[in-house]
Enzyme design. Structure first.
Site, PDB file in Angstrom:
ATOM      1  N   ILE A  14       0.844  -1.202   0.000  1.00  0.00           N
ATOM      2  CA  ILE A  14       0.000   0.000   0.000  1.00  0.00           C
ATOM      3  C   ILE A  14       0.880   1.253   0.000  1.00  0.00           C
ATOM      4  O   ILE A  14       0.589   2.229  -0.696  1.00  0.00           O
ATOM      5  CB  ILE A  14      -0.937  -0.014   1.235  1.00  0.00           C
ATOM      6  N   ALA A  83       3.844   2.340   7.736  1.00  0.00           N
ATOM      7  CA  ALA A  83       4.662   1.153   8.049  1.00  0.00           C
ATOM      8  C   ALA A  83       3.920   0.242   9.023  1.00  0.00           C
ATOM      9  O   ALA A  83       3.384   0.703  10.026  1.00  0.00           O
ATOM     10  CB  ALA A  83       5.990   1.588   8.655  1.00  0.00           C
ATOM     11  N   TYR A 147      -1.790  -7.092  16.503  1.00  0.00           N
ATOM     12  CA  TYR A 147      -2.000  -6.193  15.350  1.00  0.00           C
ATOM     13  C   TYR A 147      -3.252  -5.325  15.543  1.00  0.00           C
ATOM     14  O   TYR A 147      -3.228  -4.108  15.353  1.00  0.00           O
ATOM     15  CB  TYR A 147      -2.123  -7.063  14.099  1.00  0.00           C
ATOM     16  N   GLY A 178      -9.377  -2.598   4.191  1.00  0.00           N
ATOM     17  CA  GLY A 178      -9.750  -3.999   4.392  1.00  0.00           C
ATOM     18  C   GLY A 178      -8.620  -4.883   3.887  1.00  0.00           C
ATOM     19  O   GLY A 178      -7.433  -4.521   3.976  1.00  0.00           O
ATOM     20  N   TYR A 179      -8.949  -6.037   3.349  1.00  0.00           N
ATOM     21  CA  TYR A 179      -7.932  -6.969   2.828  1.00  0.00           C
ATOM     22  C   TYR A 179      -7.521  -6.513   1.432  1.00  0.00           C
ATOM     23  O   TYR A 179      -8.312  -6.544   0.495  1.00  0.00           O
ATOM     24  CB  TYR A 179      -8.477  -8.401   2.830  1.00  0.00           C
TER      25      TYR A 179
HETATM   26  N1  CAA Z   1     -12.702 -17.994  14.267  1.00  0.00           N
HETATM   27  C1  CAA Z   1     -12.837 -19.014  15.147  1.00  0.00           C
HETATM   28  N2  CAA Z   1     -11.993 -20.040  15.195  1.00  0.00           N
HETATM   29  C2  CAA Z   1     -10.990 -20.055  14.346  1.00  0.00           C
HETATM   30  C3  CAA Z   1     -10.790 -19.030  13.401  1.00  0.00           C
HETATM   31  C4  CAA Z   1     -11.707 -17.978  13.386  1.00  0.00           C
HETATM   32  N3  CAA Z   1     -11.596 -16.947  12.511  1.00  0.00           N
HETATM   33  N4  CAA Z   1      -9.693 -19.295  12.677  1.00  0.00           N
HETATM   34  C5  CAA Z   1      -9.219 -20.464  13.160  1.00  0.00           C
HETATM   35  N5  CAA Z   1     -10.013 -20.913  14.135  1.00  0.00           N
HETATM   36  C6  CAA Z   1      -9.857 -22.165  14.892  1.00  0.00           C
HETATM   37  C7  CAA Z   1      -9.592 -23.295  13.921  1.00  0.00           C
HETATM   38  O1  CAA Z   1     -10.818 -23.832  13.451  1.00  0.00           O
HETATM   39  C8  CAA Z   1      -8.831 -24.268  14.779  1.00  0.00           C
HETATM   40  O2  CAA Z   1      -9.723 -24.945  15.609  1.00  0.00           O
HETATM   41  P1  CAA Z   1      -9.479 -26.478  15.952  1.00  0.00           P
HETATM   42  O3  CAA Z   1      -8.148 -26.514  16.650  1.00  0.00           O
HETATM   43  O4  CAA Z   1     -10.634 -26.815  16.791  1.00  0.00           O
HETATM   44  O5  CAA Z   1      -9.437 -27.168  14.602  1.00  0.00           O
HETATM   45  C9  CAA Z   1      -8.012 -23.367  15.692  1.00  0.00           C
HETATM   46  O6  CAA Z   1      -8.686 -22.084  15.705  1.00  0.00           O
HETATM   47  C10 CAA Z   1      -6.591 -23.204  15.188  1.00  0.00           C
HETATM   48  O7  CAA Z   1      -6.658 -22.617  13.884  1.00  0.00           O
HETATM   49  P2  CAA Z   1      -5.408 -22.528  12.932  1.00  0.00           P
HETATM   50  O8  CAA Z   1      -5.030 -23.910  12.479  1.00  0.00           O
HETATM   51  O9  CAA Z   1      -5.652 -21.525  11.869  1.00  0.00           O
HETATM   52  O10 CAA Z   1      -4.315 -22.001  13.970  1.00  0.00           O
HETATM   53  P3  CAA Z   1      -2.854 -21.655  13.710  1.00  0.00           P
HETATM   54  O11 CAA Z   1      -2.242 -21.405  15.057  1.00  0.00           O
HETATM   55  O12 CAA Z   1      -2.203 -22.598  12.784  1.00  0.00           O
HETATM   56  O13 CAA Z   1      -2.942 -20.283  12.894  1.00  0.00           O
HETATM   57  C11 CAA Z   1      -3.376 -17.998  12.480  1.00  0.00           C
HETATM   58  C12 CAA Z   1      -3.424 -19.121  13.512  1.00  0.00           C
HETATM   59  C13 CAA Z   1      -1.929 -17.819  11.961  1.00  0.00           C
HETATM   60  C14 CAA Z   1      -3.775 -16.725  13.198  1.00  0.00           C
HETATM   61  C15 CAA Z   1      -4.296 -18.327  11.300  1.00  0.00           C
HETATM   62  O14 CAA Z   1      -5.574 -18.626  11.806  1.00  0.00           O
HETATM   63  C16 CAA Z   1      -4.436 -17.163  10.341  1.00  0.00           C
HETATM   64  O15 CAA Z   1      -3.566 -16.909   9.533  1.00  0.00           O
HETATM   65  N6  CAA Z   1      -5.552 -16.430  10.405  1.00  0.00           N
HETATM   66  C17 CAA Z   1      -5.790 -15.250   9.579  1.00  0.00           C
HETATM   67  C18 CAA Z   1      -5.364 -14.022  10.346  1.00  0.00           C
HETATM   68  C19 CAA Z   1      -5.555 -12.810   9.465  1.00  0.00           C
HETATM   69  O16 CAA Z   1      -6.635 -12.517   8.963  1.00  0.00           O
HETATM   70  N7  CAA Z   1      -4.482 -12.037   9.322  1.00  0.00           N
HETATM   71  C20 CAA Z   1      -4.548 -10.870   8.479  1.00  0.00           C
HETATM   72  C21 CAA Z   1      -3.181 -10.629   7.926  1.00  0.00           C
HETATM   73  S1  CAA Z   1      -3.245  -9.346   6.682  1.00  0.00           S
HETATM   74  C22 CAA Z   1      -3.550  -7.963   7.540  1.00  0.00           C
HETATM   75  O17 CAA Z   1      -3.529  -7.923   8.747  1.00  0.00           O
HETATM   76  C23 CAA Z   1      -3.832  -6.743   6.723  1.00  0.00           C
HETATM   77  C24 CAA Z   1      -5.053  -6.093   7.217  1.00  0.00           C
HETATM   78  O18 CAA Z   1      -4.942  -5.028   7.849  1.00  0.00           O
HETATM   79  C25 CAA Z   1      -6.371  -6.665   6.909  1.00  0.00           C
END
Ligand code: CAA
Length: 240
Positions: A14, A83, A147, A178-179
């Site tokens: 961005i 940043a 974050y 947003g994303y």
């Molecule tokens: N809501 C509820 N439960 C959730 C969930 C959610 N959104 N996401 C995952 N879970 C649950 C899973 O179902 C899983 O449950 P079980 O153990 O019962 O199967 C448990 O939580 C573990 O999930 P993961 O396998 O995903 O856990 P992980 O530790 O491997 O990964 C994480 C965690 C890295 C945070 C991963 O979930 C992830 O990448 N999530 C997306 C986070 C995201 O949106 N980041 C944005 C980055 S970009 C950005 O930030 C720019 C911006 O400004 C928008």
């Protein structure tokens, strides 16, 4: 005289789009970056924009690099605090290192940079400050306590600064993207990203230039009555 704009994290994602858009609008732009020399050099060559490497989470480095900019240009009229990094993990797996890193890069940096430019902006009677927050600072997100905490903090920071600076011709606004189609979002696991896109009413990622266009408007003279405002640019993912 041409206005000078400083964009932090301004050589990729961005920030790169904001920098090139501001240049195209006629501003002189300095784009800060922290580590990726290769992409910064490429960005600089392709856009003919000056890049400057320092760590915005480091107060002393920030002070010293900003005084270098003042030695060269005498003013910084526009500041885009863009940043930011992610180090996602649910809180029950969040290490203190991940917590502190994200707080210092995303939030302390905004204090470091803004406090280094605010007095000159006050003396000049003009300034435009835009902080780049996130939809996840508004709504929260699984795995982003660190974050989201920094990104919602930017909203409070922006509103407080707007109150303090309005009488000096300075506006301070916050954009919550947003994303957006950047490397940061591309790093999300594919199946998780797909399920996030499914929840976006527009059914697509945003493009960096869709944020840059909003920035260009907010820094313009036309936007001088917009102050302390929060702008959501998220395809309808969160309506606030
Ligand atoms: N809501 C509820 N439960 C959730 C969930 C959610 N959104 N996401 C995952 N879970 C649950 C899973 O179902 C899983 O449950 P079980 O153990 O019962 O199967 C448990 O939580 C573990 O999930 P993961 O396998 O995903 O856990 P992980 O530790 O491997 O990964 C994480 C965690 C890295 C945070 C991963 O979930 C992830 O990448 N999530 C997306 C986070 C995201 O949106 N980041 C944005 C980055 S970009 C950005 O930030 C720019 C911006 O400004 C928008």
């Amino acid at each position: 005289m041409t206005k000078i704009a400083l964009v932090t994290g301004g050589t990729r994602g961005i920030g790169a789009s904001i920098s090139s858009n501001l240049k195209d609008s006629g501003y002189t732009v300095v784009s800060n970056y922290a580590s990726n020399d290769e992409s910064a050099e490429k960005f600089s060559k392709e856009n003919n924009i000056e890049v400057m490497k320092w760590d915005v989470s480091n107060y002393e480095q920030t002070k010293s690099c900003i005084s270098e900019i003042y030695n060269k240009y005498s003013s910084i009229d526009i500041l885009i605090n863009n940043a930011g990094i992610t180090q996602d993990a649910p809180l029950h797996k969040m290490t203190v290192e991940k917590w502190n890193k994200v707080i210092s890069v995303n939030l302390n940096s905004v204090f470091n940079v803004t406090s280094s430019v605010i007095n000159k902006m006050r003396e000049n009677g003009f300034g435009r400050i835009i902080n780049i927050s996130s939809v996840n600072g508004q709504k929260g997100q699984f795995g982003q306590t660190n974050y989201a905490a920094t990104k919602s903090a930017l909203i409070g920071f922006t509103k407080s600064l707007a109150l303090e600076s309005a009488s000096k011709g300075i506006t301070s606004n916050v954009i919550c993207p947003g994303y957006i189609n950047t490397e940061m979002v591309a790093a999300i696991r594919e199946d998780i990203l797909k399920s996030i896109i499914d929840t976006i009413p527009s059914k697509r990622l945003g493009e960096a230039n869709e944020i840059a266009e909003m920035v260009s408007y907010l820094v313009s003279e036309k936007a001088s009555y917009i102050n302390g405002a929060t702008f959501s640019v998220n395809g309808g993912l969160w309506m606030d």
